[in-house]
Design a protein around this motif. Structure first.
Motif, short mmCIF file in Angstrom:
data_model
loop_
_atom_site.label_atom_id
_atom_site.label_comp_id
_atom_site.label_asym_id
_atom_site.label_seq_id
_atom_site.Cartn_x
_atom_site.Cartn_y
_atom_site.Cartn_z
N UNK A 35 0.84 -1.20 0.00
CA UNK A 35 0.00 0.00 0.00
C UNK A 35 0.87 1.25 0.00
N UNK A 36 0.57 2.16 -0.91
CA UNK A 36 1.32 3.40 -0.98
C UNK A 36 2.43 3.40 -1.99
N UNK A 37 2.82 2.26 -2.53
CA UNK A 37 3.86 2.21 -3.55
C UNK A 37 3.29 2.56 -4.91
N UNK A 38 4.14 2.50 -5.92
CA UNK A 38 3.69 2.75 -7.28
C UNK A 38 2.85 1.58 -7.79
N UNK A 39 1.75 1.86 -8.46
CA UNK A 39 1.01 0.76 -9.10
C UNK A 39 1.92 0.09 -10.13
N UNK A 40 1.68 -1.19 -10.38
CA UNK A 40 2.53 -1.95 -11.29
C UNK A 40 2.75 -1.29 -12.63
N UNK A 76 8.95 8.74 -2.79
CA UNK A 76 8.41 7.94 -1.69
C UNK A 76 7.83 6.63 -2.24
N UNK A 77 7.02 6.72 -3.29
CA UNK A 77 6.37 5.53 -3.84
C UNK A 77 7.38 4.59 -4.50
N UNK A 78 8.36 5.14 -5.20
CA UNK A 78 9.37 4.31 -5.85
C UNK A 78 10.16 3.53 -4.81
N UNK A 79 10.58 4.23 -3.77
CA UNK A 79 11.35 3.56 -2.72
C UNK A 79 10.50 2.50 -2.02
N UNK A 80 9.24 2.79 -1.79
CA UNK A 80 8.37 1.81 -1.14
C UNK A 80 8.18 0.58 -2.04
N UNK A 81 8.11 0.80 -3.35
CA UNK A 81 7.90 -0.30 -4.29
C UNK A 81 9.14 -1.15 -4.51
N UNK A 82 10.32 -0.51 -4.51
CA UNK A 82 11.55 -1.22 -4.88
C UNK A 82 12.52 -1.42 -3.74
N UNK A 83 12.37 -0.62 -2.69
CA UNK A 83 13.34 -0.68 -1.59
C UNK A 83 14.59 0.12 -1.89
N UNK A 84 14.60 0.85 -3.01
CA UNK A 84 15.77 1.62 -3.42
C UNK A 84 15.33 2.98 -3.94
#
Length: 157
Positions: A35-40, A76-84
């Motif tokens: 939740x909160x990351x970038x959609x696929x 914020x969303x990119x980091x949440x989605x990828x961890x980087x």
């Protein structure tokens, strides 16, 4: 260089851009974002753009524009989605492509470095060593020594 490099890159591009072994590898996406990351679809759009333009300097604002988010939301969303961070992810994509080029082509180390958008050969060698534990030339030599005998056995049949 451009003919060898173009041929090498097209050979590399045949690999599925998001397949990654468990320890990480060329162009993969992480599992579905929490939740909160970038959609696929947005993450694919950004990663596809990075992968297609590895050889050139990619401005973060280009990535932000592709997502249609504010700069802060994107980071914020990119980091949440990828961890980087986007920059670290891009560097990892470049290093994975460089490793594949070292394994599958005869391009010089300088040509490999240029083809993946690394600023300098020394910087490329340092980053490669930090990620894979060896200098690019020694990695290539060890890879071909380790896999050359297996390939010769398979051809001999």
């Amino acid at each position: 260089m451009s003919d060898d490099c173009d041929g090498a890159l097209s050979a590399v591009d045949k690999y599925e851009p998001y397949r990654r072994e468990p320890s990480g590898g060329f162009g993969s996406l992480p599992p579905e974002p929490s939740r909160g990351g970038l959609p696929g679809w947005r993450l694919r759009r950004v990663v596809d753009f990075m992968t297609e333009h590895l050889a050139r300097d990619i401005d973060v604002d280009e990535l932000v524009t592709r997502c249609g988010l504010s700069r802060a939301q994107f980071f914020r969303a990119f980091r949440q989605s990828t961890g980087q961070t986007p920059h670290r992810y891009l560097v990892d994509l470049r290093l994975d492509r460089a490793r594949l080029l070292l394994e599958t082509t005869g391009l010089s180390i300088a040509d490999v470095s240029r083809s993946v958008g690394m600023g300098s050969n020394a910087g490329f060698a340092r980053l490669f060593h930090d990620r894979f534990g060896d200098q690019p030339s020694r990695y290539r030599r060890a890879f071909h020594q380790a896999n050359g005998s297996r390939v010769r056995r398979e051809l001999a049949g």
